[in-house]
Design a protein around this motif. Structure first.
Motif, PDB file in Angstrom:
ATOM      1  N   VAL A 289      -6.837  -6.799  -1.906  1.00 39.81           N
ATOM      2  CA  VAL A 289      -7.458  -5.802  -2.789  1.00 39.81           C
ATOM      3  C   VAL A 289      -6.553  -5.599  -3.999  1.00 39.81           C
ATOM      4  O   VAL A 289      -5.351  -5.392  -3.838  1.00 39.81           O
ATOM      5  CB  VAL A 289      -7.653  -4.459  -2.035  1.00 39.81           C
ATOM      6  CG1 VAL A 289      -8.194  -3.388  -2.969  1.00 39.81           C
ATOM      7  CG2 VAL A 289      -8.587  -4.648  -0.850  1.00 39.81           C
TER       8      VAL A 289
ATOM      9  N   THR B  47     -14.275  -4.448   1.118  1.00 37.16           N
ATOM     10  CA  THR B  47     -14.246  -5.849   1.569  1.00 37.16           C
ATOM     11  C   THR B  47     -13.054  -6.103   2.483  1.00 37.16           C
ATOM     12  O   THR B  47     -12.955  -7.164   3.093  1.00 37.16           O
ATOM     13  CB  THR B  47     -14.145  -6.823   0.372  1.00 37.16           C
ATOM     14  OG1 THR B  47     -12.925  -6.554  -0.335  1.00 37.16           O
ATOM     15  CG2 THR B  47     -15.322  -6.680  -0.560  1.00 37.16           C
ATOM     16  N   HIS B  48     -12.125  -5.114   2.612  1.00 35.26           N
ATOM     17  CA  HIS B  48     -10.877  -5.453   3.299  1.00 35.26           C
ATOM     18  C   HIS B  48     -11.016  -5.818   4.779  1.00 35.26           C
ATOM     19  O   HIS B  48     -10.254  -6.642   5.273  1.00 35.26           O
ATOM     20  CB  HIS B  48      -9.789  -4.391   3.051  1.00 35.26           C
ATOM     21  CG  HIS B  48      -9.879  -3.161   3.876  1.00 35.26           C
ATOM     22  ND1 HIS B  48     -10.521  -2.021   3.454  1.00 35.26           N
ATOM     23  CD2 HIS B  48      -9.417  -2.867   5.118  1.00 35.26           C
ATOM     24  CE1 HIS B  48     -10.434  -1.100   4.387  1.00 35.26           C
ATOM     25  NE2 HIS B  48      -9.768  -1.592   5.415  1.00 35.26           N
TER      26      HIS B  48
ATOM     27  N   MET C 164     -12.867  -2.188  -2.264  1.00 34.33           N
ATOM     28  CA  MET C 164     -12.032  -1.729  -1.145  1.00 34.33           C
ATOM     29  C   MET C 164     -12.703  -2.020   0.199  1.00 34.33           C
ATOM     30  O   MET C 164     -12.052  -2.373   1.180  1.00 34.33           O
ATOM     31  CB  MET C 164     -11.768  -0.225  -1.304  1.00 34.33           C
ATOM     32  CG  MET C 164     -10.846   0.350  -0.271  1.00 34.33           C
ATOM     33  SD  MET C 164      -9.181  -0.316  -0.390  1.00 34.33           S
ATOM     34  CE  MET C 164      -8.311   1.135  -0.945  1.00 34.33           C
TER      35      MET C 164
ATOM     36  N   ASP D 129       0.868  -1.177   0.000  1.00 32.38           N
ATOM     37  CA  ASP D 129       0.000   0.000   0.000  1.00 32.38           C
ATOM     38  C   ASP D 129       0.904   1.225   0.000  1.00 32.38           C
ATOM     39  O   ASP D 129       1.122   1.844   1.022  1.00 32.38           O
ATOM     40  CB  ASP D 129      -0.881  -0.056   1.253  1.00 32.38           C
ATOM     41  CG  ASP D 129      -1.989   0.983   1.213  1.00 32.38           C
ATOM     42  OD1 ASP D 129      -2.034   1.757   0.237  1.00 32.38           O
ATOM     43  OD2 ASP D 129      -2.777   1.026   2.155  1.00 32.38           O
TER      44      ASP D 129
ATOM     45  N   GLY E 263      -6.292  -7.059   5.445  1.00 32.75           N
ATOM     46  CA  GLY E 263      -7.142  -7.488   4.335  1.00 32.75           C
ATOM     47  C   GLY E 263      -6.845  -6.771   3.029  1.00 32.75           C
ATOM     48  O   GLY E 263      -7.234  -7.229   1.955  1.00 32.75           O
ATOM     49  N   LYS E 264      -6.138  -5.636   3.112  1.00 38.08           N
ATOM     50  CA  LYS E 264      -5.819  -4.914   1.867  1.00 38.08           C
ATOM     51  C   LYS E 264      -4.905  -5.733   0.968  1.00 38.08           C
ATOM     52  O   LYS E 264      -4.759  -5.430  -0.214  1.00 38.08           O
ATOM     53  CB  LYS E 264      -5.168  -3.565   2.188  1.00 38.08           C
ATOM     54  CG  LYS E 264      -6.186  -2.522   2.626  1.00 38.08           C
ATOM     55  CD  LYS E 264      -5.538  -1.172   2.756  1.00 38.08           C
ATOM     56  CE  LYS E 264      -6.575  -0.107   3.097  1.00 38.08           C
ATOM     57  NZ  LYS E 264      -5.925   1.177   3.404  1.00 38.08           N
TER      58      LYS E 264
ATOM     59  N   ASP F  62      -5.365  -3.382   8.691  1.00 41.79           N
ATOM     60  CA  ASP F  62      -5.603  -3.352   7.248  1.00 41.79           C
ATOM     61  C   ASP F  62      -5.026  -4.561   6.526  1.00 41.79           C
ATOM     62  O   ASP F  62      -4.783  -4.499   5.319  1.00 41.79           O
ATOM     63  CB  ASP F  62      -4.996  -2.073   6.644  1.00 41.79           C
ATOM     64  CG  ASP F  62      -6.015  -0.936   6.581  1.00 41.79           C
ATOM     65  OD1 ASP F  62      -7.212  -1.200   6.773  1.00 41.79           O
ATOM     66  OD2 ASP F  62      -5.591   0.213   6.338  1.00 41.79           O
TER      67      ASP F  62
ATOM     68  N   LEU G 124      -5.981  -0.493  -5.010  1.00 44.22           N
ATOM     69  CA  LEU G 124      -5.264  -0.085  -3.800  1.00 44.22           C
ATOM     70  C   LEU G 124      -4.366   1.129  -4.040  1.00 44.22           C
ATOM     71  O   LEU G 124      -4.261   2.014  -3.204  1.00 44.22           O
ATOM     72  CB  LEU G 124      -4.416  -1.261  -3.305  1.00 44.22           C
ATOM     73  CG  LEU G 124      -3.852  -1.156  -1.899  1.00 44.22           C
ATOM     74  CD1 LEU G 124      -4.975  -1.046  -0.874  1.00 44.22           C
ATOM     75  CD2 LEU G 124      -2.992  -2.376  -1.599  1.00 44.22           C
TER      76      LEU G 124
ATOM     77  N   LEU H  85     -12.081  -9.487   4.679  1.00 47.21           N
ATOM     78  CA  LEU H  85     -10.969 -10.260   4.118  1.00 47.21           C
ATOM     79  C   LEU H  85      -9.861 -10.424   5.161  1.00 47.21           C
ATOM     80  O   LEU H  85      -9.303 -11.503   5.341  1.00 47.21           O
ATOM     81  CB  LEU H  85     -10.440  -9.479   2.910  1.00 47.21           C
ATOM     82  CG  LEU H  85      -9.751 -10.209   1.794  1.00 47.21           C
ATOM     83  CD1 LEU H  85     -10.601 -11.353   1.301  1.00 47.21           C
ATOM     84  CD2 LEU H  85      -9.460  -9.220   0.664  1.00 47.21           C
ATOM     85  N   GLY H  86      -9.569  -9.341   5.852  1.00 49.16           N
ATOM     86  CA  GLY H  86      -8.530  -9.379   6.888  1.00 49.16           C
ATOM     87  C   GLY H  86      -8.891 -10.364   7.992  1.00 49.16           C
ATOM     88  O   GLY H  86      -8.048 -11.146   8.445  1.00 49.16           O
TER      89      GLY H  86
END
Ligand SMILES: [Fe+2]
Length: 350
Positions: A230, A251-252, A249, A185, A226-227, A224, A235, A255-256
């Motif tokens: 992405v 969903t992170h 975005m 990121d 989960g990023k 973060d 990202l 997802l994380g």
């Protein structure tokens, strides 16, 4: 066949930082030609000198302990089971150890082990990773390990197994994972360090016990994670996201939570990862929790996260001034943010 990089390496000028004292570097590398290339690169850094070039583990340990160089660049193959990395980091704690793995030999777990054993950099040695090597030599620390972007993808592929087997909640692995996220990121730079620090300061004012709880620290560090799932073009998009891109975005957090689930963190950690984008008024995501339904640590983190995001530079916009960001946080008191936490935050700043 060469593995395709999962994450593209950032390209940029090689750092040249003048320090008052020359940086001392030891190179422990089996292959003479690679050692010579590394020496040249170190000299290119400016104000850095190679104080030793060795090609065996025994010599690396002996000379490393005797000279205590600022940086030791170590061929992973010279450190089976991370023995050399562990011994050197125990006996020469001031030395920053950067481990070089060979991508074609596929040693992701070796890199994970090296980070868990005291290395502050774990990168692949090929020309594509020069930027990472320079970064590792110049700026890595136990708090900010450097993981090559390509290695980060491989590390992530293997870290769940490593964690669920025998190194559950190992601080080094968690830091490496967080570094992997941050490496990807590119817009956030020092975000993780700053936001964690700020959130902990707020948390200390609100509940000292929670502020000392390491499960809360894990949540702040991994908020973060989960990023990592992405897509890169979203990202690191150099501009505002479209509606569809935002939905990806957003969903992170879930997802994380899924990524770290096998580690078996407590509800406190998971609550931060999952709920740090909820809003006090119930219009946040992913669950639209409202008010005190949102875990206290997540509510606290949300204020710190918003402040840091607003005041940080992004590739497509300058950071806001402190005054403007604080004004927005005041406007969002009782809307996005818990009013009591905003008051605590303002107490730190005003
Ligand atoms: Fe987030």
């Amino acid at each position: 066949m060469r593995r395709q990089p999962i994450f593209p390496s950032p390209r940029g000028p090689i750092l040249r930082i003048d320090l008052e004292k020359p940086l001392t570097v030891m190179i422990a590398e089996r292959h003479r030609t690679i050692a010579q290339s590394l020496s040249s690169l170190v000299r290119e850094l400016g104000n850095a000198e190679v104080v030793a070039e060795v090609n065996t583990a025994a010599a690396a340990l002996e000379i490393g302990q005797a000279l205590a160089p600022d940086v030791a660049i170590i061929d992973l193959e010279l450190s089976p089971n991370c023995s050399l990395v562990s011994l050197l980091s125990d006996t020469s704690p001031e030395t920053r150890i950067v481990v070089l793995g060979d991508r074609d030999r596929g040693t992701p777990l070796g890199l994970v082990d090296a980070l868990a054993s005291g290395a502050v950099g774990a990168i692949y040695r090929d020309e594509m990773s020069l930027h990472d090597l320079v970064r590792a030599v110049r700026s890595s620390s136990p708090e900010r390990p450097v993981v090559a972007d390509e290695a980060a993808g491989v590390l992530l592929g293997s870290y769940v197994d490593a964690l669920s087997e025998k190194r559950r909640r190992d601080h080094s692995i968690i830091r490496a994972l967080a570094a992997a996220v941050e490496a990807r990121d590119s817009g956030t730079g020092q975000h993780l360090h700053r936001v964690t620090d700020l959130a902990l300061r707020c948390m200390t004012e609100i509940d000292e016990g929670l502020a000392r709880n390491e499960e809360i620290h894990y949540g702040f560090t991994l908020h973060d994670v989960g990023k990592i799932g992405v897509p890169d073009d979203i990202l690191n998009k150099p501009g505002p996201l479209s509606v569809d891109e935002w939905s990806v975005m957003r969903t992170h957090p879930q997802l994380g939570a899924r990524i770290v689930e096998p580690i078996g963190f407590s509800g406190a950690t998971m609550g931060i990862i999952l709920h740090h984008h909820e809003r006090w008024d119930g219009t946040g995501y992913p669950n639209g929790l409202k008010g005190v339904e949102i875990p206290l640590a997540a509510r606290t983190f949300a204020v710190a996260d918003a402040y840091d995001a607003m005041t940080s530079e992004r590739p497509y916009r300058a950071g806001m001034t402190d005054d403007d960001a604080i004004r927005i946080i005041m406007d969002e008191r009782g809307n996005a943010f818990d009013p009591d936490i905003v008051d605590v935050f303002l107490g730190l700043y005003l």
